[in-house]
Design a protein around this motif. Structure first.
Motif, PDB file in Angstrom:
ATOM      1  N   GLU A 100       0.835  -1.197   0.000  1.00 60.65           N
ATOM      2  CA  GLU A 100       0.000   0.000   0.000  1.00 60.65           C
ATOM      3  C   GLU A 100       0.875   1.254   0.000  1.00 60.65           C
ATOM      4  O   GLU A 100       1.882   1.315   0.710  1.00 60.65           O
ATOM      5  CB  GLU A 100      -0.893   0.021   1.258  1.00 60.65           C
ATOM      6  N   VAL A 142     -15.421  -3.505   4.403  1.00 57.92           N
ATOM      7  CA  VAL A 142     -15.022  -4.751   5.055  1.00 57.92           C
ATOM      8  C   VAL A 142     -15.265  -5.965   4.159  1.00 57.92           C
ATOM      9  O   VAL A 142     -14.750  -7.048   4.428  1.00 57.92           O
ATOM     10  CB  VAL A 142     -15.737  -4.953   6.409  1.00 57.92           C
ATOM     11  N   GLY A 158     -14.545 -11.177  -1.271  1.00 56.61           N
ATOM     12  CA  GLY A 158     -13.519 -10.956  -0.246  1.00 56.61           C
ATOM     13  C   GLY A 158     -14.090 -10.379   1.040  1.00 56.61           C
ATOM     14  O   GLY A 158     -15.065  -9.621   1.008  1.00 56.61           O
ATOM     15  N   ILE A 159     -13.465 -10.746   2.154  1.00 54.86           N
ATOM     16  CA  ILE A 159     -13.780 -10.108   3.443  1.00 54.86           C
ATOM     17  C   ILE A 159     -12.461  -9.784   4.132  1.00 54.86           C
ATOM     18  O   ILE A 159     -11.573 -10.632   4.197  1.00 54.86           O
ATOM     19  CB  ILE A 159     -14.631 -11.033   4.350  1.00 54.86           C
ATOM     20  N   ARG A 205      -9.231  -6.265   9.079  1.00 57.37           N
ATOM     21  CA  ARG A 205      -9.829  -4.927   9.072  1.00 57.37           C
ATOM     22  C   ARG A 205     -11.110  -4.877   9.902  1.00 57.37           C
ATOM     23  O   ARG A 205     -11.419  -3.854  10.516  1.00 57.37           O
ATOM     24  CB  ARG A 205     -10.108  -4.495   7.633  1.00 57.37           C
TER      25      ARG A 205
HETATM   26  P1  ATP Z   1      -9.457  -0.760  -0.487  1.00 56.50           P
HETATM   27  O1  ATP Z   1     -10.372  -0.068  -1.466  1.00 56.50           O
HETATM   28  O2  ATP Z   1      -9.811  -0.494   0.938  1.00 56.50           O
HETATM   29  O3  ATP Z   1      -8.008  -0.578  -0.793  1.00 56.50           O
HETATM   30  P2  ATP Z   1      -9.763  -3.061  -2.086  1.00 56.50           P
HETATM   31  O4  ATP Z   1     -11.046  -2.732  -2.740  1.00 56.50           O
HETATM   32  O5  ATP Z   1      -8.508  -2.863  -2.790  1.00 56.50           O
HETATM   33  O6  ATP Z   1      -9.702  -2.308  -0.673  1.00 56.50           O
HETATM   34  P3  ATP Z   1     -10.421  -5.860  -2.241  1.00 56.50           P
HETATM   35  O7  ATP Z   1      -9.515  -6.244  -3.329  1.00 56.50           O
HETATM   36  O8  ATP Z   1     -11.860  -5.679  -2.520  1.00 56.50           O
HETATM   37  O9  ATP Z   1      -9.828  -4.548  -1.523  1.00 56.50           O
HETATM   38  O10 ATP Z   1     -10.165  -6.867  -1.025  1.00 56.50           O
HETATM   39  C1  ATP Z   1     -11.192  -7.476  -0.248  1.00 56.50           C
HETATM   40  C2  ATP Z   1     -11.184  -6.952   1.172  1.00 56.50           C
HETATM   41  O11 ATP Z   1      -9.889  -7.020   1.781  1.00 56.50           O
HETATM   42  C3  ATP Z   1     -11.560  -5.488   1.275  1.00 56.50           C
HETATM   43  O12 ATP Z   1     -12.951  -5.320   1.233  1.00 56.50           O
HETATM   44  C4  ATP Z   1     -10.964  -5.102   2.620  1.00 56.50           C
HETATM   45  O13 ATP Z   1     -11.874  -5.414   3.664  1.00 56.50           O
HETATM   46  C5  ATP Z   1      -9.745  -5.987   2.741  1.00 56.50           C
HETATM   47  N1  ATP Z   1      -8.513  -5.207   2.463  1.00 56.50           N
HETATM   48  C6  ATP Z   1      -8.077  -4.766   1.281  1.00 56.50           C
HETATM   49  N2  ATP Z   1      -6.924  -4.092   1.396  1.00 56.50           N
HETATM   50  C7  ATP Z   1      -6.611  -4.106   2.717  1.00 56.50           C
HETATM   51  C8  ATP Z   1      -5.520  -3.573   3.495  1.00 56.50           C
HETATM   52  N3  ATP Z   1      -4.531  -2.898   2.924  1.00 56.50           N
HETATM   53  N4  ATP Z   1      -5.522  -3.787   4.836  1.00 56.50           N
HETATM   54  C9  ATP Z   1      -6.521  -4.489   5.418  1.00 56.50           C
HETATM   55  N5  ATP Z   1      -7.565  -5.000   4.749  1.00 56.50           N
HETATM   56  C10 ATP Z   1      -7.620  -4.825   3.410  1.00 56.50           C
END
Ligand code: ATP
Ligand code: MG
Length: 562
Positions: free
Chosen positions: A142, A407, A441-442, A446
C-alpha cells in the motif's frame, strides 16, 4: 484465563503514530504490536478476537455451501502473465525472485491461482457449481499504510471464488454469497450498508461492497433511503433531471487576472462563489488531449471519467508542458471557449449561465460566458463526484453522504479469467465452455478495527458479544489479603468456566482502579466485582460494559443474567 497468565501489557499513553481511535485502542489494549510500516503482530488477546471473526465467517461460508481450501501465498509470475495482470497490477504487487532467478509475487489476491486449480480439477458441468474459499494472509504494498490493521500491508482476507457453467448460475452463486455476507455482518453485530461499487483492479461487471458505517471511514458512500440506492462515491451516479440552463444576461468580457491560477484565488479576487466558475481539466486521451468542463465547486471523478471512450485509463492528467504546447498557456488559465480539443461537460454545467472561465491566454479569464452563444450547447455526461443533495439516478430522492469502512467486496467476474486462462468445462452439449466466475472478499483483520470504530467510549473498547476475547471479567478486590474474596472469586471462576463461559479472572492483586481501567480498556462485556463488603451482604456487583451504572445482585441472579 487468569490475568496473570495473559502476559498483557496495556498502555496509558496514546501512541503518537496512531491517528484514529481503533488504532489507538488496539495498541493501548495490547491487541496488536507494530513491527514495521503496515506490519503488525497479533498479540494473544488480539488473536482471540481475530479467531472469533474467522469462526463466524467460516461458519456462514460453510453454511452457504462454500468449500474451504488453502492456497500458497507465494505465486509464480507465469500465472499473472497469463491473466495479463503481471504488468497491470503495478507497485501494489510485492515481487520477488527465488534462488533460480524465477519471478514470483506474494499474493495480494488469488484469482489466478484458483483459476489454475479450477481448470485442472473441474472437467464437466456436472461438477458445478463450486465455491472455494480460504482464510489467508495477503500482502499489498500500500502506498500509505495507516490506521493500524485497517490499511496494513500484510493482512488476512477471506477470499472465495465461485465457478458456474453460465451467467444464470453465477447470478445464483453471487446472490448466495450476498446473503451469506449479510448474515456474517449481522452476526458480528456491526452496522453496515451494502453499496454498489467499481470493480477496480479485479475487473468484471457487477460488484458490491459491504461498508461498516463510521466517521473515520476512508470511503464516502452516497445513499438514498427513498430510492433504496447506495453506492460508493467512486461510482455514485447522478442525473441531469430537472437541470435547466438560465438565460444569458451578461456580455462575454475578457479580463486581466495576473497570477490568478486557482479557483480559490479567482473567487477571492472577484468576490464570487466557486459555483459561478467553470474549471477545465485536461487529461490524456488515446489520440491527444481531452478536456473536461466542471462547475468550479465540483470534483472530477476518475472512475467515471476514465470510462469515457477515448480517455486514457487509468485517468492521467496532462502535464503542464503538454497543456502549454496544445493551448499556449498554463493549466490555471485553460478554458472551454474555442479550445482546440474535444471537451466533455458535466451534467451540472447545464445549469450555469454568465460564468467565468480561463481564456486560454496567460493571466486572463472570460466573464459572462454562456452556452448557446459562446459555447456549443453541451451534451453533458456524468463525470464528477456527487455531493449531498444531488438527485438520485432513479430520480425519486436526493443523495446523502455517509462515511464507511470497506469490510467486504463481492464481484461478478464473468469469464474474464476463465477465458484468459482457458478454464473450461464440458457443457451438456459436449462442448468446452469457459466457466462464469465470481469472487468474494472479506477483510478479516480490518473487521476488528472497524468493530472498534463503531463500539467504544472514552474508557476503551466495548466488544460486541460475538467478538469479545472474554465474555466475563471477574474483579476481586483485595484478593491477596482476603481469603473470603479469593475463595469466592476462584469458585465463581470455576463455575463460569464449567458453564462454558470464557472468563478472565483478574488475579494480579492490583489496585481496584487499575483493574477497573484495564477491564474497561479491553472491553469485556460483563464485569463481576467481588469484595468483602459485597460478600457480607451476600451480593456481588455486576456491570455491563455499555452501561453507566453497576448493580448489586445475588450471585445466583448474576449467573442467571449471564
Ligand atoms: P481498499 O479499497 O480499501 O483498498 P480493495 O477494494 O482494494 O480495498 P479488495 O480487493 O476488494 O480490496 O479486497 C477485499 C477486502 O480485503 C476489502 O474489502 C478489505 O476489507 C480488505 N482489504 C483490502 N486491502 C486491505 C488492506 N490494505 N488492509 C486491510 N484489509 C484490506
Ligand atoms: Mg474492494
Amino acid at each position: 484465563m487468569r490475568f496473570s497468565e495473559l502476559g498483557l501489557t496495556t498502555l496509558k499513553e496514546i501512541p503518537s503514530d496512531a491517528e484514529i481511535v481503533s488504532h489507538k485502542l488496539m495498541l493501548r489494549a495490547g491487541l496488536i504490536r507494530r513491527l514495521a510500516s503496515g506490519l503488525f503482530a497479533w498479540m494473544p488477546l488480539g488473536l482471540r478476537v481475530l479467531r472469533k471473526v474467522e469462526a463466524v465467517v467460516r461458519e456462514e461460508m460453510n453454511r452457504a455451501g462454500a468449500l474451504e481450501l488453502l492456497m500458497p501465498a507465494v505465486q509464480p509470475a507465469e500465472l499473472w502473465q497469463e491473466s495479463g495482470r503481471w504488468d497491470k497490477y503495478g507497485p501494489l504487487l510485492l515481487r520477488m525472485n527465488d534462488r533460480h532467478g524465477r519471478d514470483y509475487c506474494f499474493g495480494p489476491t488469488h484469482e489466478e491461482v484458483i483459476t489454475d486449480i479450477a481448470r485442472k480439477e473441474l472437467r464437466s458441468y456436472k461438477q458445478l457449481p463450486v465455491n472455494y474459499y480460504q482464510i489467508q494472509t495477503k500482502f499489498r504494498d500500500e502506498i500509505r499504510p495507516r490506521f493500524g490493521v485497517m490499511r496494513s500491508r500484510e493482512f488476512i482476507m477471506k477470499d472465495a471464488y465461485s465457478f458456474d457453467l453460465d451467467e444464470a448460475g453465477l447470478q445464483k452463486s453471487y446472490a448466495r454469497m450476498r446473503d451469506a455476507y449479510i448474515a456474517i455482518f449481522d452476526r458480528l453485530g456491526l452496522k453496515f450498508r451494502v453499496v454498489d461499487a467499481d470493480s477496480g483492479e479485479i475487473g468484471g461487471s457487477r460488484s458490491q461492497e459491504f461498508h461498516v458505517l463510521a466517521d473515520s471511514g476512508e470511503d464516502a458512500i452516497a445513499y438514498s433511503d427513498e430510492d433504496n440506492y447506495a453506492s460508493n462515491i467512486e461510482t455514485a451516479a447522478t442525473s441531469r433531471d430537472g437541470i435547466e440552463t438560465p438565460p444569458a444576461s451578461l456580455d462575454l468580457t475578457k479580463i486581466a487576472t495576473p497570477g490568478i491560477k486557482t479557483i480559490t484565488a479567482l473567487c477571492e479576487s472577484l468576490s464570487i462563489m466557486a459555483s459561478q466558475t467553470m474549471k477545465t481539466l485536461i487529461v490524456e486521451g488515446d489520440e491527444g488531449l481531452i478536456a473536461f468542463g466542471l462547475r468550479g465547486d465540483h470534483e472530477l471523478n476518475a472512475v467515471k471519467a476514465q470510462k469515457i471512450p477515448g480517455v486514457a485509463s487509468p485517468l492521467t492528467m496532462a502535464s503542464p508542458e503538454s497543456i502549454a504546447k496544445a493551448i499556449g498557456c498554463g493549466p490555471g488559465f485553460v478554458g472551454p471557449v474555442r479550445i482546440a480539443m474535444p471537451i466533455f461537460y458535466d451534467h451540472a454545467t447545464a445549469g450555469m449561465s454568465d460564468f467565468i472561465v480561463g481564456a486560454n491566454e496567460k493571466d486572463t479569464h472570460y466573464t459572462g460566458v454562456n452556452f448557446g452563444r459562446d459555447l456549443d450547447v453541451p451534451a453533458t455526461v456524468d463525470i464528477r463526484n456527487i455531493v449531498a443533495g444531488d438527485p438520485t439516478p432513479g430520480g425519486k430522492g436526493k443523495l446523502s453522504i455517509a462515511r464507511g469502512i470497506e469490510v467486504g467486496h463481492i464481484f461478478q467476474l464473468g469469464t474474464q479469467y476463465s477465458e484468459a486462462m482457458s478454464a473450461t468445462v464440458q457443457n451438456p452439449e459436449g462442448k468446452n465452455q469457459a466457466m462464469a466466475m465470481g469472487c468474494y472478499g472479506i477483510g478479516i483483520t480490518r473487521i476488528v478495527g472497524a468493530a472498534i470504530e463503531q463500539n467504544h467510549d472514552d474508557a476503551g473498547i466495548i466488544w460486541p458479544t460475538s467478538l469479545t476475547p472474554f465474555d466475563v471479567v471477574i474483579v476481586p478486590i483485595n484478593m491477596h489479603r482476603s481469603d473470603d474474596v479469593k475463595a469466592a472469586a476462584e469458585a465463581l471462576y470455576d463455575e463460569l468456566c464449567a458453564k462454558g463461559f470464557e472468563v478472565l479472572l483478574d488475579d494480579r492483586g492490583a489496585r481496584p482502579g487499575v483493574m477497573f481501567a484495564d477491564a474497561e480498556l479491553i472491553g469485556i462485556p460483563h464485569r463481576l466485582v467481588i469484595s468483602d463488603r459485597g460478600l457480607a451482604a451476600g451480593e456481588l456487583e455486576y456491570r455491563h460494559r455499555g452501561d453507566a451504572e453497576s448493580q448489586n445482585m445475588k450471585r445466583e441472579e448474576a449467573l442467571n443474567l449471564l
